[in-house]
Write a protein that holds these residues in place. Structure first.
Motif, PDB file in Angstrom:
ATOM      1  N   LEU A  58       0.897  -1.135   0.009  1.00 16.18           N
ATOM      2  CA  LEU A  58      -0.071  -0.029  -0.037  1.00 16.18           C
ATOM      3  C   LEU A  58       0.967   1.299   0.011  1.00 16.18           C
ATOM      4  O   LEU A  58       0.971   1.993   0.971  1.00 16.18           O
ATOM      5  CB  LEU A  58      -0.748  -0.126   1.086  1.00 16.18           C
ATOM      6  N   VAL A  59       1.439   1.302  -1.129  1.00 10.88           N
ATOM      7  CA  VAL A  59       2.347   2.452  -1.234  1.00 10.88           C
ATOM      8  C   VAL A  59       2.246   3.989  -0.992  1.00 10.88           C
ATOM      9  O   VAL A  59       2.616   4.760  -0.264  1.00 10.88           O
ATOM     10  CB  VAL A  59       3.412   2.490  -2.689  1.00 10.88           C
ATOM     11  N   GLU A  60       0.795   4.155  -1.617  1.00  9.18           N
ATOM     12  CA  GLU A  60       0.070   5.482  -1.514  1.00  9.18           C
ATOM     13  C   GLU A  60      -0.055   5.903  -0.106  1.00  9.18           C
ATOM     14  O   GLU A  60       0.134   6.758   0.531  1.00  9.18           O
ATOM     15  CB  GLU A  60      -0.795   5.716  -2.550  1.00  9.18           C
ATOM     16  N   ARG A 110       7.286   3.292  -6.068  1.00  4.59           N
ATOM     17  CA  ARG A 110       6.387   3.983  -7.139  1.00  4.59           C
ATOM     18  C   ARG A 110       7.184   3.958  -8.433  1.00  4.59           C
ATOM     19  O   ARG A 110       6.623   3.592  -9.598  1.00  4.59           O
ATOM     20  CB  ARG A 110       5.975   5.248  -6.666  1.00  4.59           C
ATOM     21  N   LEU A 111       8.524   4.464  -8.363  1.00  2.30           N
ATOM     22  CA  LEU A 111       9.040   4.336  -9.640  1.00  2.30           C
ATOM     23  C   LEU A 111       9.213   3.054 -10.198  1.00  2.30           C
ATOM     24  O   LEU A 111       9.220   3.055 -11.529  1.00  2.30           O
ATOM     25  CB  LEU A 111      10.460   5.115  -9.641  1.00  2.30           C
ATOM     26  N   GLN A 112       9.528   2.081  -9.350  1.00  2.00           N
ATOM     27  CA  GLN A 112       9.712   0.610  -9.948  1.00  2.00           C
ATOM     28  C   GLN A 112       8.473   0.069 -10.600  1.00  2.00           C
ATOM     29  O   GLN A 112       8.400  -0.578 -11.270  1.00  2.00           O
ATOM     30  CB  GLN A 112      10.316  -0.306  -8.803  1.00  2.00           C
ATOM     31  N   GLY A 113       7.360   0.456  -9.687  1.00  5.88           N
ATOM     32  CA  GLY A 113       5.968   0.229 -10.210  1.00  5.88           C
ATOM     33  C   GLY A 113       5.335   0.644 -11.572  1.00  5.88           C
ATOM     34  O   GLY A 113       5.304   0.017 -12.400  1.00  5.88           O
ATOM     35  N   ALA A 114       6.000   1.763 -11.542  1.00  4.37           N
ATOM     36  CA  ALA A 114       5.613   2.496 -13.008  1.00  4.37           C
ATOM     37  C   ALA A 114       6.454   2.228 -14.124  1.00  4.37           C
ATOM     38  O   ALA A 114       5.861   1.898 -15.336  1.00  4.37           O
ATOM     39  CB  ALA A 114       5.876   4.017 -12.804  1.00  4.37           C
TER      40      ALA A 114
END
Length: 90
Positions: free
Chosen positions: A26-28, A58-62
């Motif tokens: 739950l990064v956000e 988040r960068l890795q997820g993007a």
């Protein structure tokens, strides 16, 4: 007589909550917890580190959602992110 105030094993709850949220993916929500902590205690190194982990995640997820591969390592290293965070917090 041993007197200890605040108690010796006091642990900030926000750091544990942010870490648990991040561990669960739950990064956000974790980012929100760390940002709120930084509003209360600017330049808190634990919250800065947690926020950096959130932003990196988040960068890795993007990156995993994009079709082209890009090398983001120079833009998200601790050497470049820390000064940016310090400027925003000061």
């Amino acid at each position: 007589l041993n007197y200890d105030e605040p108690w010796g094993k006091m642990q900030p709850v926000r750091h544990a909550l942010g870490g648990l949220l991040l561990k669960r993916g739950l990064v956000e929500e974790a980012e929100e917890v760390y940002r709120e902590d930084l509003r209360r205690l600017p330049k808190n190194p634990w919250s800065i580190k947690g926020l950096m982990r959130c932003l990196k995640e988040r960068l890795q997820g993007a990156d995993s959602r994009t079709t082209t591969t890009m090398d983001h390592s120079p833009c998200c290293s601790a050497k470049t992110v820390s000064p940016i965070l310090e400027q925003k917090l000061s």
